[in-house]
Scaffold this active site. Structure first.
Site, PDB file in Angstrom:
ATOM      1  N   ARG A 121     -11.538  13.103   2.122  1.00  0.00           N
ATOM      2  CA  ARG A 121     -12.396  12.181   2.891  1.00  0.00           C
ATOM      3  C   ARG A 121     -13.783  12.018   2.278  1.00  0.00           C
ATOM      4  O   ARG A 121     -14.468  11.023   2.540  1.00  0.00           O
ATOM      5  CB  ARG A 121     -12.535  12.686   4.320  1.00  0.00           C
ATOM      6  CG  ARG A 121     -11.218  12.782   5.067  1.00  0.00           C
ATOM      7  CD  ARG A 121     -10.625  11.422   5.341  1.00  0.00           C
ATOM      8  NE  ARG A 121      -9.382  11.520   6.114  1.00  0.00           N
ATOM      9  CZ  ARG A 121      -8.651  10.463   6.429  1.00  0.00           C
ATOM     10  NH1 ARG A 121      -9.009   9.246   6.057  1.00  0.00           N
ATOM     11  NH2 ARG A 121      -7.532  10.624   7.125  1.00  0.00           N
ATOM     12  N   TYR A 147      -0.748  13.060   6.579  1.00  0.00           N
ATOM     13  CA  TYR A 147      -0.322  11.996   7.484  1.00  0.00           C
ATOM     14  C   TYR A 147       1.173  12.124   7.762  1.00  0.00           C
ATOM     15  O   TYR A 147       1.958  12.406   6.858  1.00  0.00           O
ATOM     16  CB  TYR A 147      -0.562  10.622   6.839  1.00  0.00           C
ATOM     17  CG  TYR A 147      -1.969  10.058   6.980  1.00  0.00           C
ATOM     18  CD1 TYR A 147      -2.928  10.643   7.790  1.00  0.00           C
ATOM     19  CD2 TYR A 147      -2.315   8.891   6.293  1.00  0.00           C
ATOM     20  CE1 TYR A 147      -4.192  10.101   7.901  1.00  0.00           C
ATOM     21  CE2 TYR A 147      -3.585   8.334   6.389  1.00  0.00           C
ATOM     22  CZ  TYR A 147      -4.521   8.941   7.203  1.00  0.00           C
ATOM     23  OH  TYR A 147      -5.769   8.405   7.316  1.00  0.00           O
ATOM     24  N   GLU A 153     -13.863  -1.250   6.666  1.00  0.00           N
ATOM     25  CA  GLU A 153     -13.909   0.084   6.061  1.00  0.00           C
ATOM     26  C   GLU A 153     -15.231   0.199   5.305  1.00  0.00           C
ATOM     27  O   GLU A 153     -15.722  -0.800   4.772  1.00  0.00           O
ATOM     28  CB  GLU A 153     -12.716   0.250   5.112  1.00  0.00           C
ATOM     29  CG  GLU A 153     -12.601   1.619   4.480  1.00  0.00           C
ATOM     30  CD  GLU A 153     -11.279   1.779   3.720  1.00  0.00           C
ATOM     31  OE1 GLU A 153     -10.199   1.621   4.331  1.00  0.00           O
ATOM     32  OE2 GLU A 153     -11.354   2.049   2.511  1.00  0.00           O
ATOM     33  N   TYR A 209       0.834  -1.205   0.000  1.00  0.00           N
ATOM     34  CA  TYR A 209       0.000   0.000   0.000  1.00  0.00           C
ATOM     35  C   TYR A 209       0.872   1.260   0.000  1.00  0.00           C
ATOM     36  O   TYR A 209       0.572   2.235  -0.689  1.00  0.00           O
ATOM     37  CB  TYR A 209      -0.955   0.018   1.198  1.00  0.00           C
ATOM     38  CG  TYR A 209      -1.677   1.338   1.311  1.00  0.00           C
ATOM     39  CD1 TYR A 209      -2.571   1.748   0.313  1.00  0.00           C
ATOM     40  CD2 TYR A 209      -1.436   2.207   2.377  1.00  0.00           C
ATOM     41  CE1 TYR A 209      -3.223   2.981   0.394  1.00  0.00           C
ATOM     42  CE2 TYR A 209      -2.078   3.429   2.467  1.00  0.00           C
ATOM     43  CZ  TYR A 209      -2.970   3.821   1.483  1.00  0.00           C
ATOM     44  OH  TYR A 209      -3.603   5.029   1.558  1.00  0.00           O
ATOM     45  N   ARG A 229       1.225   6.223  -7.107  1.00  0.00           N
ATOM     46  CA  ARG A 229       0.079   7.086  -7.477  1.00  0.00           C
ATOM     47  C   ARG A 229       0.540   8.533  -7.633  1.00  0.00           C
ATOM     48  O   ARG A 229       0.230   9.196  -8.620  1.00  0.00           O
ATOM     49  CB  ARG A 229      -1.004   6.967  -6.407  1.00  0.00           C
ATOM     50  CG  ARG A 229      -2.122   7.980  -6.533  1.00  0.00           C
ATOM     51  CD  ARG A 229      -3.311   7.667  -5.639  1.00  0.00           C
ATOM     52  NE  ARG A 229      -2.993   7.562  -4.215  1.00  0.00           N
ATOM     53  CZ  ARG A 229      -3.884   7.204  -3.266  1.00  0.00           C
ATOM     54  NH1 ARG A 229      -5.131   6.914  -3.603  1.00  0.00           N
ATOM     55  NH2 ARG A 229      -3.519   7.124  -2.004  1.00  0.00           N
TER      56      ARG A 229
HETATM   57  C1  3EB Z   1      -7.397   5.835   5.955  1.00  0.00           C
HETATM   58  O1  3EB Z   1      -8.259   6.488   6.529  1.00  0.00           O
HETATM   59  C2  3EB Z   1      -7.809   4.497   5.428  1.00  0.00           C
HETATM   60  O2  3EB Z   1      -5.177   5.698  -0.302  1.00  0.00           O
HETATM   61  O3  3EB Z   1      -6.857   6.207  -1.589  1.00  0.00           O
HETATM   62  C3  3EB Z   1      -9.082   5.115   2.738  1.00  0.00           C
HETATM   63  C4  3EB Z   1      -9.538   5.662   1.540  1.00  0.00           C
HETATM   64  C5  3EB Z   1      -7.756   4.778   2.876  1.00  0.00           C
HETATM   65  C6  3EB Z   1      -8.656   5.881   0.476  1.00  0.00           C
HETATM   66  C7  3EB Z   1      -6.386   5.833  -0.506  1.00  0.00           C
HETATM   67  C8  3EB Z   1      -6.877   5.012   1.802  1.00  0.00           C
HETATM   68  C9  3EB Z   1      -7.322   5.563   0.620  1.00  0.00           C
HETATM   69  O4  3EB Z   1      -6.231   6.228   5.821  1.00  0.00           O
HETATM   70  C10 3EB Z   1      -7.210   4.181   4.131  1.00  0.00           C
END
Ligand code: 3EB
Length: 329
Positions: free
Chosen positions: A217, A204, A323, A144, A151
């Site tokens: 989000r 992050y 999720e 990931y 990406r």
């Molecule tokens: C998170 O909250 C969970 O990398 O496109 C959720 C939705 C998550 C999209 C992405 C990753 C992605 O970090 C992971």
């Protein structure tokens, strides 16, 4: 001849979960896309609007249908299956994944960027990423994390927060040998939203990998006739995973995050219902097949009357069991 320009019609998307023969669904000229889940779904169809997603469903999954106003045009070009109408485009790209998640994602995203830039729907509102063995590999070698690097490399420029799409990134529970990317794009940009309970993913800290994930989000499309588009939402508060020891507590946290996103969207669109309800459609991704029944029962109790599809799929942090993504109207 009209002397005035025709006003742009408001984009409309209706997401429905339907039990019907695939060919009957494809007969609808307003069908933009239809998804089948798991091994029982048809693997493929000549019509580019059909996509099988190789995540096993809990029980018999219906088809997920996206319907729009207007006559849908569709085709295949440059290895991309596409359809479009009413200011919206569905597209899908599936590429061989030889095990190098970074290179695979970089190549796929470079193709997606070029495709979007060349067409009449340059704004990705919502992107889904499905890849094999998503949490395999240690530390920064985790697939990931490599995917996140690829990406960003494929997109090749820093996206402004206002350009980020809503997204999902989930692992196939069984190896497919492919990276599957599909999207909803629009002629007009939407409004990306963040969750006040969570750190923006693109901020992050370094501990989650060398490249912070580029997604919003949720996204509120420009048109009032469009639902709120909810990204994959897990038990993340701040930037930390919560409740690694409790499925129940993770689900409660996911629901709190969804309510928080809806509250954020309601500041801009007060007509949206306060909680998930009959106008919501959820897709629920569960890491361990053994938890599918428990999670389904919890959803029955906590979100009665909210249509859902429960799938066996792996969340991109190993400690997260569940999720949820979806649309809310
Ligand atoms: C998170 O909250 C969970 O990398 O496109 C959720 C939705 C998550 C999209 C992405 C990753 C992605 O970090 C992971």
């Amino acid at each position: 001849m009209h002397s005035l320009a025709t006003p742009t019609p408001a984009e409309t998307l209706r997401v429905e979960y339907r039990d019907a023969p695939l060919d009957a669904l494809l007969d609808d000229p307003g069908l933009l896309a239809v998804f089948g889940f798991g091994d029982d779904a048809p693997p493929a169809h000549a019509d580019p609007r059909y996509l099988r997603v190789a995540l096993p469903a809990h029980g018999a999954a219906p088809f997920e249908c996206w319907r729009v106003d207007g006559e849908v045009r569709h085709g295949h070009a440059d290895g991309i299956a596409w359809s479009e109408a009413g200011g919206l485009q569905f597209g899908t790209l599936s590429v061989v994944d030889d095990g190098d998640a970074e290179a695979t994602a970089a190549a796929a995203y470079a193709r997606l960027q070029a495709w979007l830039a060349a067409g009449r729907h340059p704004h990705p509102l919502r992107i889904w990423n499905y890849l094999d063995a998503i949490t395999e590999g240690d530390g920064d070698e985790e697939r990931y994390r490599r995917f996140c690097v690829g990406r960003a490399r494929g997109i090749a420029r820093e996206l402004a927060p206002g350009e980020l799409p809503a997204a999902t990134a989930i692992g196939f529970p069984r190896r497919t040998g492919r990276f599957l990317l599909y999207w909803l794009a629009a002629a007009r940009p939407g409004h990306p939203l963040e969750n006040p309970r969570q750190v923006q993913a693109w901020r992050y800290p370094r501990q989650y990998g060398p490249q912070a994930p580029g997604f919003a989000r949720a996204l509120l499309p420009a048109s009032e006739a469009m639902p709120l588009l909810l990204s994959g939402t897990a038990a993340v508060v701040g930037h930390a995973s919560r409740h690694g020891d409790s499925l129940q507590a993770q689900l409660d946290e996911v629901l709190a995050n969804l309510d928080s996103l809806i509250a954020t969207a309601r500041a801009l669109r007060p007509g949206l219902p306060v909680h998930p309800g009959a106008g919501t459609r959820l897709k629920v991704y569960v890491r361990d097949a053994a938890d599918l029944g428990t999670i389904d029962a919890w959803l029955d109790a906590r979100l009665p009357g909210v249509p859902r599809i429960v799938l066996h799929g792996q969340v991109c942090r190993a400690e997260l069991a569940v999720e949820i993504d979806g649309v809310h109207a």
